[in-house]
Motif scaffolding. Structure first.
Motif, mmCIF file in Angstrom:
data_model
loop_
_atom_site.group_PDB
_atom_site.id
_atom_site.type_symbol
_atom_site.label_atom_id
_atom_site.label_comp_id
_atom_site.label_asym_id
_atom_site.label_seq_id
_atom_site.Cartn_x
_atom_site.Cartn_y
_atom_site.Cartn_z
ATOM 1 N N LEU A 21 0.832 -1.211 0.000
ATOM 2 C CA LEU A 21 0.000 0.000 0.000
ATOM 3 C C LEU A 21 0.864 1.257 0.000
ATOM 4 O O LEU A 21 0.608 2.222 -0.742
ATOM 5 C CB LEU A 21 -0.920 -0.020 1.231
ATOM 6 C CG LEU A 21 -1.820 1.198 1.448
ATOM 7 C CD1 LEU A 21 -2.902 1.278 0.393
ATOM 8 C CD2 LEU A 21 -2.456 1.177 2.837
ATOM 9 N N LEU A 22 1.898 1.270 0.827
ATOM 10 C CA LEU A 22 2.754 2.451 0.928
ATOM 11 C C LEU A 22 3.549 2.661 -0.363
ATOM 12 O O LEU A 22 3.719 3.803 -0.806
ATOM 13 C CB LEU A 22 3.705 2.318 2.123
ATOM 14 C CG LEU A 22 3.016 2.416 3.491
ATOM 15 C CD1 LEU A 22 3.983 1.993 4.602
ATOM 16 C CD2 LEU A 22 2.530 3.840 3.753
ATOM 17 N N ARG A 23 4.026 1.577 -0.975
ATOM 18 C CA ARG A 23 4.740 1.716 -2.254
ATOM 19 C C ARG A 23 3.821 2.312 -3.320
ATOM 20 O O ARG A 23 4.249 3.114 -4.141
ATOM 21 C CB ARG A 23 5.237 0.343 -2.734
ATOM 22 C CG ARG A 23 6.623 -0.027 -2.211
ATOM 23 C CD ARG A 23 7.186 -1.252 -2.931
ATOM 24 N NE ARG A 23 6.374 -2.434 -2.729
ATOM 25 C CZ ARG A 23 6.526 -3.303 -1.728
ATOM 26 N NH1 ARG A 23 7.477 -3.121 -0.823
ATOM 27 N NH2 ARG A 23 5.740 -4.350 -1.616
ATOM 28 N N ASP A 24 2.546 1.892 -3.304
ATOM 29 C CA ASP A 24 1.593 2.382 -4.310
ATOM 30 C C ASP A 24 1.212 3.846 -4.058
ATOM 31 O O ASP A 24 1.097 4.641 -4.990
ATOM 32 C CB ASP A 24 0.309 1.534 -4.285
ATOM 33 C CG ASP A 24 0.562 0.113 -4.792
ATOM 34 O OD1 ASP A 24 1.658 -0.144 -5.337
ATOM 35 O OD2 ASP A 24 -0.332 -0.740 -4.624
ATOM 36 N N ASP A 28 6.578 9.250 12.456
ATOM 37 C CA ASP A 28 5.403 9.437 11.607
ATOM 38 C C ASP A 28 5.126 8.161 10.800
ATOM 39 O O ASP A 28 3.986 7.689 10.716
ATOM 40 C CB ASP A 28 5.705 10.599 10.643
ATOM 41 C CG ASP A 28 4.495 11.480 10.374
ATOM 42 O OD1 ASP A 28 3.640 11.629 11.263
ATOM 43 O OD2 ASP A 28 4.426 12.033 9.260
ATOM 44 N N PHE A 29 6.171 7.601 10.235
ATOM 45 C CA PHE A 29 6.054 6.358 9.458
ATOM 46 C C PHE A 29 5.543 5.221 10.348
ATOM 47 O O PHE A 29 4.610 4.486 9.973
ATOM 48 C CB PHE A 29 7.431 6.017 8.864
ATOM 49 C CG PHE A 29 7.517 4.662 8.224
ATOM 50 C CD1 PHE A 29 6.661 4.296 7.190
ATOM 51 C CD2 PHE A 29 8.472 3.740 8.653
ATOM 52 C CE1 PHE A 29 6.760 3.040 6.600
ATOM 53 C CE2 PHE A 29 8.571 2.496 8.065
ATOM 54 C CZ PHE A 29 7.709 2.144 7.045
ATOM 55 N N ALA A 30 6.112 5.086 11.535
ATOM 56 C CA ALA A 30 5.701 4.012 12.447
ATOM 57 C C ALA A 30 4.212 4.140 12.795
ATOM 58 O O ALA A 30 3.474 3.144 12.839
ATOM 59 C CB ALA A 30 6.553 4.058 13.719
ATOM 60 N N MET A 31 3.764 5.376 13.011
ATOM 61 C CA MET A 31 2.361 5.561 13.375
ATOM 62 C C MET A 31 1.425 5.231 12.208
ATOM 63 O O MET A 31 0.345 4.674 12.409
ATOM 64 C CB MET A 31 2.105 6.985 13.864
ATOM 65 C CG MET A 31 2.329 7.152 15.338
ATOM 66 S SD MET A 31 1.116 6.210 16.381
ATOM 67 C CE MET A 31 -0.389 7.152 16.074
ATOM 68 N N TYR A 32 1.822 5.569 10.975
ATOM 69 C CA TYR A 32 0.992 5.196 9.827
ATOM 70 C C TYR A 32 0.793 3.685 9.787
ATOM 71 O O TYR A 32 -0.310 3.187 9.569
ATOM 72 C CB TYR A 32 1.634 5.665 8.509
ATOM 73 C CG TYR A 32 1.205 7.052 8.116
ATOM 74 C CD1 TYR A 32 2.098 8.099 8.121
ATOM 75 C CD2 TYR A 32 -0.121 7.313 7.759
ATOM 76 C CE1 TYR A 32 1.705 9.381 7.774
ATOM 77 C CE2 TYR A 32 -0.520 8.599 7.422
ATOM 78 C CZ TYR A 32 0.386 9.620 7.429
ATOM 79 O OH TYR A 32 -0.013 10.883 7.109
ATOM 80 N N VAL A 33 1.890 2.958 9.985
ATOM 81 C CA VAL A 33 1.809 1.494 9.961
ATOM 82 C C VAL A 33 0.887 1.002 11.080
ATOM 83 O O VAL A 33 0.048 0.115 10.876
ATOM 84 C CB VAL A 33 3.226 0.878 10.066
ATOM 85 C CG1 VAL A 33 3.152 -0.642 10.209
ATOM 86 C CG2 VAL A 33 4.064 1.260 8.842
ATOM 87 N N ALA A 34 1.015 1.604 12.263
ATOM 88 C CA ALA A 34 0.158 1.185 13.386
ATOM 89 C C ALA A 34 -1.315 1.472 13.095
ATOM 90 O O ALA A 34 -2.197 0.672 13.438
ATOM 91 C CB ALA A 34 0.608 1.886 14.671
ATOM 92 N N VAL A 35 -1.597 2.618 12.467
ATOM 93 C CA VAL A 35 -2.989 2.947 12.134
ATOM 94 C C VAL A 35 -3.545 1.930 11.127
ATOM 95 O O VAL A 35 -4.656 1.417 11.282
ATOM 96 C CB VAL A 35 -3.112 4.394 11.599
ATOM 97 C CG1 VAL A 35 -4.499 4.655 11.034
ATOM 98 C CG2 VAL A 35 -2.800 5.403 12.710
ATOM 99 N N PHE A 36 -2.757 1.587 10.108
ATOM 100 C CA PHE A 36 -3.201 0.569 9.141
ATOM 101 C C PHE A 36 -3.464 -0.770 9.838
ATOM 102 O O PHE A 36 -4.358 -1.511 9.443
ATOM 103 C CB PHE A 36 -2.158 0.365 8.042
ATOM 104 C CG PHE A 36 -2.090 1.493 7.052
ATOM 105 C CD1 PHE A 36 -3.234 2.012 6.471
ATOM 106 C CD2 PHE A 36 -0.861 2.041 6.684
ATOM 107 C CE1 PHE A 36 -3.168 3.056 5.556
ATOM 108 C CE2 PHE A 36 -0.788 3.076 5.769
ATOM 109 C CZ PHE A 36 -1.939 3.583 5.205
ATOM 110 N N SER A 37 -2.687 -1.071 10.867
ATOM 111 C CA SER A 37 -2.822 -2.386 11.521
ATOM 112 C C SER A 37 -4.163 -2.536 12.236
ATOM 113 O O SER A 37 -4.607 -3.648 12.484
ATOM 114 C CB SER A 37 -1.677 -2.619 12.513
ATOM 115 O OG SER A 37 -1.915 -1.945 13.747
ATOM 116 N N VAL A 38 -4.792 -1.413 12.589
ATOM 117 C CA VAL A 38 -6.110 -1.510 13.234
ATOM 118 C C VAL A 38 -7.252 -1.090 12.314
ATOM 119 O O VAL A 38 -8.369 -1.588 12.433
ATOM 120 C CB VAL A 38 -6.206 -0.676 14.539
ATOM 121 C CG1 VAL A 38 -5.180 -1.136 15.551
ATOM 122 C CG2 VAL A 38 -6.088 0.812 14.279
#
Lengths: 140, 140, 140, 140
Positions: A14-17, A66-76
Motif C-alpha cells: 500500500l505504501l509503495r503504491d 510518523d512512518f511508524a504511526m501510519y503502519v500502526a494505524v493501518f494495523s487496526v
C-alpha cells in the motif's frame, strides 16, 4: 488481541503504491513486525542523515515516528483514506549512535475520529530509547 | 529590545560552514529577518516535499521549525557551541498550499540551560498559520 | 475580526450555571476581556496554591489555561455542548511571584471538529510569560 | 534494575514533611509501589473533582501525573532538592469513570540536568488508559 487488519506485506505494498516518493527502497525503511495496534519498523543507517558531531538529525527521527504511526494505524483500521497528523510531541533523550534506528509504535486510543499512539525510538542494539513520541491522528 | 548577537548574514555564514549538508543553496532555505529573539526564515517550494493530495509533509515543517529556532538561538546567544533540541511539540492546523513556507520564531525564555521558543509556520501569502510549534533547546 | 459569539457577562453566567463547583466567587477567577477567539482571564492570588519555595503550583497554572481556553471557545462557538480537551502541552518558563495570574488565550484554528489555541500566563505586572500552553479541544 | 534510592514509606514521609498542603490524608493520595524509576500511585475517588457529566477534571489528572513523577524522581535520585517541572504534555484518551485513579510512572531518561518520564493514568479496574503524559523535570 485481535489479528491486525493488514499484515506487514500488505501495508508495504500500500505504501509503495500510495507514497512512492516516500516509501521506496532507497529510503531504507522496512516494516519488521505488525500486531494489532503494536508494530515495529526500521530505518537503515544512512550517512546523509548525520549532523556534525555524528548525530542523526531530529527531523529524521520525527519522520520515522510518523512512518511508524501510519503502519500502526493501518494495523487496526485497514486501508482507510489517509489519516492526518494533528499533533506530535517528541522528547529527544540520548544522542543516537551511527546505526540503524528501530521504532516501536503502540496505539493508546483508537477512536472514531482520533487515534493516539506512542513511539519509542532505539539505536539498534542499545537498550534505552533515544527518543519518545506521542502523536494524534485525525481520521477523515 | 537589544540588538541581535549576530545578523542574518553572519548566521547564514555560520550555518554554511558548520552544517554544509543541511544549509546549502539546493535546500531553498533563507534567513529573511533577524531581530533579538525574533526571526523569520523561508523555505522555497520544492516539488519533492509534496505528499499525495498535494500536501507538504509534516517532517518538512518540523525541519523548518528546527531551522527557525536555531536562527533564533543564534540571535540571542551568538555563535555558541550547538544547542540540542530536547522537546518539540507541533500542532498541524491547516493543509498547506503549493507555495513557499514562512516560519516566524520567537523566544519565550532564554535561560542559562534551557531556551524555549514558539514557531508559527505560514503558507506564503496566507493569513492563518498552517502549523504551530513550541520547542526547547538545552545549551551545553 | 467578527464580534464574539458571547460577551464576558454571558460567558460568566453560563459557567456559573454549568460549572458551579468550578466557577464560583471563592475561586477568584474573572473574565477580563473577550474578543473573537482572543480573550483574557485572571486568577486572584490565593495563599493555598503556593508550594514550598513560594511558587504557584503547576496544576494551578494548567487549570487556569484550561479555563482560559473554555472562554475562548465560547467566544467563537457560543453556548455549545461542552468541548472536551484532547491534548495540552505546557512549558513552565519562570517562577511566578506571589501575585495574581493573567492568562491570554488566542485560538489558532477553529475547525468543525478540533479547536487549537495557545495561552500565555503572566504574573500580574511582569512582562515575560511564566508559562506557555498549547491545547486542543474536540467539539462533540 | 538497581534498588530504588528511597522506598515508598520514606518518600511518603518526605512529602508529608515538605509538602504538607499538598500531601495530607484528606488528599487521598497514596504510593502503591516503588521500583527504581518505575512506580505506581493512587488517588482515591472524591466527589469534588467531578465535573458536570460525571467526569474527573483534566487538572485533577495533571496533578496526579505531577505527583507520580515526583515519586519516580525520588526513586532514582533520593531526597534531592526539589526538581522543577519544565514541560508536561498530556493526551486525554477516555472519559474516566467515578472511581479511584491509578498512575504508573516510568522514567525514560535520567540525566544530570533533565529527567524525562511518562505516566499512564487508569480508572481503577479498567484495562485501557484514560490519559497519557510525558513530562520533563530540571534538576537544580
Amino acid at each position: 488481541m485481535p489479528a491486525p487488519a493488514m499484515n506487514a506485506d500488505a501495508i508495504a505494498q500500500l505504501l509503495r503504491d500510495e507514497f512512492p516518493q516516500f516509501f521506496h527502497p532507497g529510503r531504507g525503511l522496512t516494516i519488521e513486525r505488525v500486531d494489532y495496534g503494536n508494530i515495529r519498523v526500521k530505518r537503515r543507517f544512512q550517512e546523509e542523515s548525520i549532523r556534525p558531531g555524528g548525530t542523526i538529525s531530529g527531523p529524521t527521527m520525527m519522520e520515522l515516528a510518523d512512518f511508524a504511526m501510519y503502519v500502526a494505524v493501518f494495523s487496526v483500521a485497514g486501508p482507510i483514506p489517509m489519516a492526518v497528523t494533528t499533533n506530535l510531541n517528541i522528547n529527544f533523550l540520548r544522542k543516537p549512535g551511527r546505526g540503524d534506528l528501530i521504532a516501536d509504535a503502540k496505539l493508546l486510543k483508537v477512536g472514531k475520529r482520533l487515534v493516539v499512539g506512542e513511539v519509542a525510538i532505539y539505536s539498534h542494539g542499545e537498550g534505552d530509547p533515544i527518543a519518545h513520541v506521542t502523536t494524534t491522528y485525525s481520521i477523515p
